[in-house]
Design an enzyme around this catalytic site. Sequence first.
Site, PDB file in Angstrom:
ATOM      1  N   ILE A   1       3.101  -4.271  -6.865  1.00 19.00           N
ATOM      2  CA  ILE A   1       1.649  -4.165  -6.780  1.00 19.00           C
ATOM      3  C   ILE A   1       1.246  -3.359  -8.007  1.00 19.00           C
ATOM      4  O   ILE A   1       1.777  -2.282  -8.256  1.00 19.00           O
ATOM      5  CB  ILE A   1       1.189  -3.499  -5.465  1.00 19.00           C
ATOM      6  CG1 ILE A   1      -0.342  -3.400  -5.414  1.00 19.00           C
ATOM      7  CG2 ILE A   1       1.831  -2.154  -5.229  1.00 19.00           C
ATOM      8  CD1 ILE A   1      -0.886  -2.955  -4.061  1.00 19.00           C
ATOM      9  N   SER A   2       0.368  -3.899  -8.821  1.00 20.60           N
ATOM     10  CA  SER A   2       0.063  -3.296 -10.114  1.00 20.60           C
ATOM     11  C   SER A   2      -0.612  -1.936  -9.968  1.00 20.60           C
ATOM     12  O   SER A   2      -1.251  -1.632  -8.955  1.00 20.60           O
ATOM     13  CB  SER A   2      -0.841  -4.218 -10.935  1.00 20.60           C
ATOM     14  OG  SER A   2      -0.166  -5.388 -11.332  1.00 20.60           O
ATOM     15  N   GLN A   3      -0.481  -1.131 -11.017  1.00 21.02           N
ATOM     16  CA  GLN A   3      -1.187   0.141 -11.136  1.00 21.02           C
ATOM     17  C   GLN A   3      -2.683  -0.082 -10.913  1.00 21.02           C
ATOM     18  O   GLN A   3      -3.245  -1.063 -11.390  1.00 21.02           O
ATOM     19  CB  GLN A   3      -0.935   0.682 -12.540  1.00 21.02           C
ATOM     20  CG  GLN A   3      -1.668   1.944 -12.893  1.00 21.02           C
ATOM     21  CD  GLN A   3      -1.468   2.306 -14.357  1.00 21.02           C
ATOM     22  OE1 GLN A   3      -0.908   1.530 -15.132  1.00 21.02           O
ATOM     23  NE2 GLN A   3      -1.922   3.484 -14.743  1.00 21.02           N
TER      24      GLN A   3
ATOM     25  N   ARG B   1      -6.446   0.465  -0.233  1.00 18.95           N
ATOM     26  CA  ARG B   1      -5.233  -0.001  -0.915  1.00 18.95           C
ATOM     27  C   ARG B   1      -3.981   0.197  -0.059  1.00 18.95           C
ATOM     28  O   ARG B   1      -3.036  -0.596  -0.132  1.00 18.95           O
ATOM     29  CB  ARG B   1      -5.085   0.731  -2.256  1.00 18.95           C
ATOM     30  CG  ARG B   1      -4.024   0.141  -3.189  1.00 18.95           C
ATOM     31  CD  ARG B   1      -4.153   0.741  -4.586  1.00 18.95           C
ATOM     32  NE  ARG B   1      -3.309   0.036  -5.555  1.00 18.95           N
ATOM     33  CZ  ARG B   1      -2.138   0.465  -5.985  1.00 18.95           C
ATOM     34  NH1 ARG B   1      -1.654   1.616  -5.536  1.00 18.95           N
ATOM     35  NH2 ARG B   1      -1.445  -0.230  -6.874  1.00 18.95           N
TER      36      ARG B   1
END
EC number: 2.1.1.77
Length: 220
Positions: free
Chosen positions: A64-66, A38
Site C-alpha cells: 500500500i503506497s505511502q 486508511r
Amino acid sequence: MQEGKKLLDFRRREMVETLKRYGITNQRVLKAFLEVPRHLFFEVEAWDAAYNDGAYPVGFGQTISQPYTVAFMTSLLVERSPSGKVLEIGTGSGYQAAILDALGYSVFSVERIVALYERAQQRFSRLGLHIACRFGDGTLGWKDEAPFDGIVVTAGAPKAPESLLQQLAENGCMIIPVGGSDAQQMTVIKREEGEFKRELFERFVFVPLVGREGWDDTVF
C-alpha cells in the site's frame, strides 16, 4: 474501543497535516484523505502502522503506497480530470480506489493477484463502497467500460501500455510511473485531439507493473 478510535482519528488528521507540509494543497484531495479511514485497508494487527509516512507490505510482493504518493497522484488527476469515470490499475489494498470514490469518481479497478482482488472486494462490500473491481491483467485495461476520463496506474511501467492509452477519453489523462526497476518518473499523459501529450514530474519507486504490456513477472 472509543479511545482507540479517537487515537486513529487523531493520527489520520496528523497524516493530512503532513501531506500539507509536503506540498499537497488541493482541498478536495485533503478532504478525501480525512474522510477515508486508511487503517481499514490494513489487517487489524497492522493498524498502528496505517498512518505512518511510508509504504507498507500487503503480501505477494505488493504494497500500500505511502500516503504522500497516493495524494500526489490523486492531485495530478483531480487537477486535470476533476470528475467522471476512472480506471485504477492495481487494486492492491483498495485504499487508492476508496480515495477516488470519496472524490465522487465512478471507479473501476483491475487487480492481477487473485487473493488481493478477493480481499479488496470484501473490503469494498463491508464499507459500502460502490467500486467495480475485476481480476485480470491490468496492462490491458477494461475495454468493455472504456473510455475513461482518468486512468491511475499504481505500479511502475517500462512504458505506458498502448491498450490503456487507447482507453482514454478525449481530454482524459493517465497518471503513470514510468521507468526502470530502480525508480520511475511520475508521468501525466493527456489525450487531446487524438494526440498524447506528456508532463513529467518527480521520481518514485513502485512495484513493477506486470502483464502482457508491462514487465514480465519472471524478471523480478
